[in-house]
Design a protein around this motif. Structure first.
Motif, PDB file in Angstrom:
ATOM      1  N   LYS A   1       0.716  -1.118  -0.106  1.00 43.41           N
ATOM      2  CA  LYS A   1      -0.004   0.003   0.023  1.00 43.41           C
ATOM      3  C   LYS A   1       1.014   1.138   0.028  1.00 43.41           C
ATOM      4  O   LYS A   1       2.003   1.070   0.394  1.00 43.41           O
ATOM      5  N   GLY A   2       0.234   2.489  -0.499  1.00 34.87           N
ATOM      6  CA  GLY A   2       1.022   3.583  -0.566  1.00 34.87           C
ATOM      7  C   GLY A   2       1.313   4.215   0.785  1.00 34.87           C
ATOM      8  O   GLY A   2       2.366   4.973   0.880  1.00 34.87           O
ATOM      9  N   TYR A   3       0.217   4.126   1.529  1.00 39.52           N
ATOM     10  CA  TYR A   3       0.743   4.551   3.045  1.00 39.52           C
ATOM     11  C   TYR A   3       1.779   4.002   3.634  1.00 39.52           C
ATOM     12  O   TYR A   3       2.524   4.696   4.416  1.00 39.52           O
ATOM     13  N   PHE A   4       1.739   2.552   3.602  1.00 44.66           N
ATOM     14  CA  PHE A   4       2.964   1.977   4.099  1.00 44.66           C
ATOM     15  C   PHE A   4       4.401   2.385   3.475  1.00 44.66           C
ATOM     16  O   PHE A   4       5.370   2.507   4.093  1.00 44.66           O
ATOM     17  N   ILE A   5       4.309   2.444   2.266  1.00 48.79           N
ATOM     18  CA  ILE A   5       5.496   3.219   1.412  1.00 48.79           C
ATOM     19  C   ILE A   5       6.086   4.374   2.192  1.00 48.79           C
ATOM     20  O   ILE A   5       7.244   4.681   2.476  1.00 48.79           O
ATOM     21  N   VAL A   6       5.001   5.438   2.084  1.00 53.77           N
ATOM     22  CA  VAL A   6       5.228   6.900   2.612  1.00 53.77           C
ATOM     23  C   VAL A   6       5.862   6.698   4.265  1.00 53.77           C
ATOM     24  O   VAL A   6       6.843   7.221   4.440  1.00 53.77           O
ATOM     25  N   LEU A   7       4.987   5.870   5.055  1.00 48.82           N
ATOM     26  CA  LEU A   7       5.452   5.886   6.582  1.00 48.82           C
ATOM     27  C   LEU A   7       6.867   5.183   6.563  1.00 48.82           C
ATOM     28  O   LEU A   7       7.609   5.540   7.592  1.00 48.82           O
ATOM     29  N   SER A   8       7.195   4.139   5.628  1.00 48.87           N
ATOM     30  CA  SER A   8       8.494   3.567   5.953  1.00 48.87           C
ATOM     31  C   SER A   8       9.421   4.275   5.431  1.00 48.87           C
ATOM     32  O   SER A   8      10.568   4.560   6.259  1.00 48.87           O
ATOM     33  N   ALA A   9       9.325   5.232   4.617  1.00 47.07           N
ATOM     34  CA  ALA A   9      10.284   6.324   3.901  1.00 47.07           C
ATOM     35  C   ALA A   9      10.630   7.206   5.212  1.00 47.07           C
ATOM     36  O   ALA A   9      11.625   7.687   5.764  1.00 47.07           O
ATOM     37  N   PHE A  10       9.565   7.881   5.912  1.00 44.65           N
ATOM     38  CA  PHE A  10       9.527   8.761   7.127  1.00 44.65           C
ATOM     39  C   PHE A  10      10.217   7.982   8.322  1.00 44.65           C
ATOM     40  O   PHE A  10      10.968   8.362   9.045  1.00 44.65           O
ATOM     41  N   GLU A  11       9.934   6.744   8.432  1.00 49.12           N
ATOM     42  CA  GLU A  11      10.568   6.107   9.306  1.00 49.12           C
ATOM     43  C   GLU A  11      11.711   5.879   9.345  1.00 49.12           C
ATOM     44  O   GLU A  11      12.712   5.957  10.442  1.00 49.12           O
TER      45      GLU A  11
ATOM     46  N   HIS B   1      17.467  10.758  11.599  1.00 54.06           N
ATOM     47  CA  HIS B   1      18.609  11.425  10.963  1.00 54.06           C
ATOM     48  C   HIS B   1      18.465  12.996  10.789  1.00 54.06           C
ATOM     49  O   HIS B   1      19.356  13.584   9.920  1.00 54.06           O
ATOM     50  N   ALA B   2      17.481  13.339  11.141  1.00 53.36           N
ATOM     51  CA  ALA B   2      16.992  14.804  11.166  1.00 53.36           C
ATOM     52  C   ALA B   2      16.878  15.562  12.148  1.00 53.36           C
ATOM     53  O   ALA B   2      15.977  16.643  12.015  1.00 53.36           O
ATOM     54  N   GLU B   3      17.411  15.024  13.350  1.00 56.08           N
ATOM     55  CA  GLU B   3      17.073  15.411  14.705  1.00 56.08           C
ATOM     56  C   GLU B   3      15.452  15.896  14.866  1.00 56.08           C
ATOM     57  O   GLU B   3      15.276  17.025  15.433  1.00 56.08           O
ATOM     58  N   THR B   4      14.728  14.967  14.640  1.00 53.88           N
ATOM     59  CA  THR B   4      13.271  15.111  14.890  1.00 53.88           C
ATOM     60  C   THR B   4      12.897  15.217  16.399  1.00 53.88           C
ATOM     61  O   THR B   4      13.612  14.176  17.022  1.00 53.88           O
ATOM     62  N   PRO B   5      12.099  15.926  16.726  1.00 53.71           N
ATOM     63  CA  PRO B   5      11.731  16.268  18.115  1.00 53.71           C
ATOM     64  C   PRO B   5      11.109  14.788  18.527  1.00 53.71           C
ATOM     65  O   PRO B   5      10.395  14.152  17.659  1.00 53.71           O
ATOM     66  N   PRO B   6      11.135  14.404  19.686  1.00 59.17           N
ATOM     67  CA  PRO B   6      10.857  13.364  20.396  1.00 59.17           C
ATOM     68  C   PRO B   6       9.280  13.029  20.197  1.00 59.17           C
ATOM     69  O   PRO B   6       8.644  11.933  19.898  1.00 59.17           O
ATOM     70  N   ALA B   7       8.356  14.156  20.111  1.00 56.81           N
ATOM     71  CA  ALA B   7       6.926  13.860  19.973  1.00 56.81           C
ATOM     72  C   ALA B   7       6.423  13.459  18.569  1.00 56.81           C
ATOM     73  O   ALA B   7       5.796  12.704  18.478  1.00 56.81           O
ATOM     74  N   ILE B   8       7.380  14.280  17.591  1.00 59.46           N
ATOM     75  CA  ILE B   8       6.859  14.097  16.188  1.00 59.46           C
ATOM     76  C   ILE B   8       7.604  12.501  15.773  1.00 59.46           C
ATOM     77  O   ILE B   8       6.736  11.781  15.023  1.00 59.46           O
ATOM     78  N   LEU B   9       9.037  12.218  16.251  1.00 56.94           N
ATOM     79  CA  LEU B   9       9.272  10.951  16.313  1.00 56.94           C
ATOM     80  C   LEU B   9       8.275   9.989  16.595  1.00 56.94           C
ATOM     81  O   LEU B   9       8.217   8.750  15.908  1.00 56.94           O
ATOM     82  N   GLY B  10       7.697  10.262  17.865  1.00 54.79           N
ATOM     83  CA  GLY B  10       6.874   9.084  18.505  1.00 54.79           C
ATOM     84  C   GLY B  10       5.686   8.884  17.744  1.00 54.79           C
ATOM     85  O   GLY B  10       5.218   7.807  17.499  1.00 54.79           O
ATOM     86  N   ALA B  11       5.004  10.013  17.122  1.00 51.02           N
ATOM     87  CA  ALA B  11       3.792  10.026  16.443  1.00 51.02           C
ATOM     88  C   ALA B  11       4.180   9.126  14.877  1.00 51.02           C
ATOM     89  O   ALA B  11       3.594   8.364  14.459  1.00 51.02           O
ATOM     90  N   ILE B  12       5.262   9.452  14.511  1.00 55.74           N
ATOM     91  CA  ILE B  12       5.721   8.865  13.049  1.00 55.74           C
ATOM     92  C   ILE B  12       5.676   7.295  13.425  1.00 55.74           C
ATOM     93  O   ILE B  12       5.565   6.332  12.739  1.00 55.74           O
ATOM     94  N   HIS B  13       6.508   6.984  14.423  1.00 60.05           N
ATOM     95  CA  HIS B  13       6.869   5.517  14.735  1.00 60.05           C
ATOM     96  C   HIS B  13       5.451   5.032  15.165  1.00 60.05           C
ATOM     97  O   HIS B  13       5.093   3.619  14.622  1.00 60.05           O
ATOM     98  N   PHE B  14       4.606   5.494  15.663  1.00 58.28           N
ATOM     99  CA  PHE B  14       3.356   4.855  15.941  1.00 58.28           C
ATOM    100  C   PHE B  14       2.484   4.762  14.929  1.00 58.28           C
ATOM    101  O   PHE B  14       1.848   3.539  14.718  1.00 58.28           O
TER     102      PHE B  14
END
Length: 397
Positions: free
Chosen positions: A86-96, A101-114
């Motif tokens: 699925k497309g959403y899995f591809i996009v979220l995999s790229a974000f994950e 590597h972009a010094e992402t804040p913990p809150a945003i990083l946690g949301a991406i991981h979730f």
């Protein structure tokens, strides 16, 4: 009423404050790490494009191999699994992959991981379902011979989908911190209860699945089971319908059918003929020794026949008995019987030329005199010539 209004107002203020804090944190993160974000975004875009390219390659492979071969083989099965990405899995995999590597804040990083965990669990269920169903179709075949098993395949699809997505939901809840022990135990107990209640239905269902995987017979095959022989007309979810040789239709459950020993005559590639015959005791020994080679020559003159052996094997009550075995390379009974008949006629002709007589049950009675000496069973008569027979009455007159 005023307390409820105050509670709603307080919750709205908290949400607004949290949103504002996140917005400020995101704005500060973007302004301070613009270069890192740009690099991570570029890498993530390349990863997403590569994954979309793999999916497109899988779709092209499915179209090409299905057109060539017309059925599902393992490369096509794996290609279909890839296409279901699925497309959403591809996009979220790229974000994950690039978020850390972009010094992402913990809150945003946690949301991406979730979000990635949710997408990965659902995607794994989709992949698993496609792989299992593709394997079932690969084993069953996709031709018209198994079209009658479509209902069974539909139930298999339903069971596989429910089972895999239930596991995906449990994995998601577990990642959310929910205690899933009770849920797993409840699902297990419920599954056992449903299985016991529908034991007969599931027994016939799994028997139908056994026919899919093991292929003991197909529609159109002639089989023998118990005391019945007939042609398979329909393989259903619960029962199989067989047209007997006498014309009647036999309906037998799949479970009972697979419990008995089956003979599938459709798998027959050659037939074996065994002939036992006897010749008279007056046949000379040298002629008896020649019979085997004569029978071999008779068989070899038939295009579909192959000689096995021919021997005199016992002294019978009224004959010297032979066992004659040959094979016919034909599954059709009519062809087999025609070859067998041709060999029998050739045997009769050749034996007549050789002076060999087929024996049949005979019995000779001997009479003994009072002193034990054998005597003829009829009185001695005087054999007369034809002229004597005609003149004898006149002399007597």
């Amino acid at each position: 009423m005023s307390n409820q209004s105050n509670g709603v107002s307080e919750a709205a203020q908290n949400l607004s404050q949290t949103t504002g804090n996140l917005a400020n944190e995101a704005s500060s993160w973007i302004s301070n790490n613009a270069v890192d974000i740009l690099i991570a975004g570029t890498v993530g875009l390349l990863i997403a494009l590569a994954l979309f390219g793999v999916r497109a390659l899988g779709a092209r492979l499915v179209r090409r191999m299905t057109t060539r071969e017309g059925e599902a083989h393992w490369p096509v099965i794996f290609a279909r699994v890839v296409v279901q990405t699925k497309g959403y899995f591809i996009v979220l995999s790229a974000f994950e992959l690039v978020a850390e590597h972009a010094e992402t804040p913990p809150a945003i990083l946690g949301a991406i991981h979730f979000l990635f965990v949710i997408a990965a669990a659902i995607q794994a269920a989709i992949w698993g379902r496609e792989l299992i169903l593709g394997y079932v179709q690969h084993r069953a075949g996709v031709d018209d011979e198994h079209s009658t098993l479509s209902s069974a395949m539909g139930i298999v699809r339903l069971l596989v989908t429910v089972a895999l997505f239930a596991i995906a939901i449990i994995v998601i809840l577990d990642n959310l911190g929910v205690n899933v022990t009770g849920l797993v135990a409840g699902l297990g107990i419920g599954g056992i209860a449903i299985g016991l209640a529908a034991q007969g239905i599931f027994s016939d269902l799994f028997a139908a699945l056994s026919i899919i995987f093991d292929r003991p017979f197909r529609r159109g095959d002639t089989i023998t089971f118990a005391t019945f022989t007939g042609t398979v007309e329909k393989i259903g979810l619960k029962s199989t319908r067989i047209r007997a040789l006498n014309g009647e239709q036999i309906v037998v459950s799949n479970t009972e059918l697979l419990k008995t020993q089956l003979q599938n005559w459709a798998k027959l590639e050659r037939r074996r003929a065994v002939m036992v015959f006897g010749i008279t005791y007056q046949t000379p020994p040298d002629t008896i020794a020649q019979i085997g080679s004569e029978l071999k020559a008779i068989v070899e003159r038939q295009p579909l026949a192959a000689f096995d052996r021919a021997h005199a094997f016992q002294f019978g009550a009224s004959s010297i008995d032979f066992e004659f075995i040959f094979h016919v390379d034909a599954a059709d009974m009519a062809v087999f019987m025609a070859v067998r008949e041709a060999i029998m006629i050739a045997m009769m002709r050749r034996f007549a030329e050789m002076g060999v007589e087929f024996a049949y049950p005979t019995q000779v009675t001997f009479t003994a005199a009072p002193d034990g000496k054998l005597v003829m069973p009829y009185p001695h008569v005087k054999v007369l010539a034809e002229g004597d027979c005609a003149a004898e009455p006149a002399a007597g007159a």
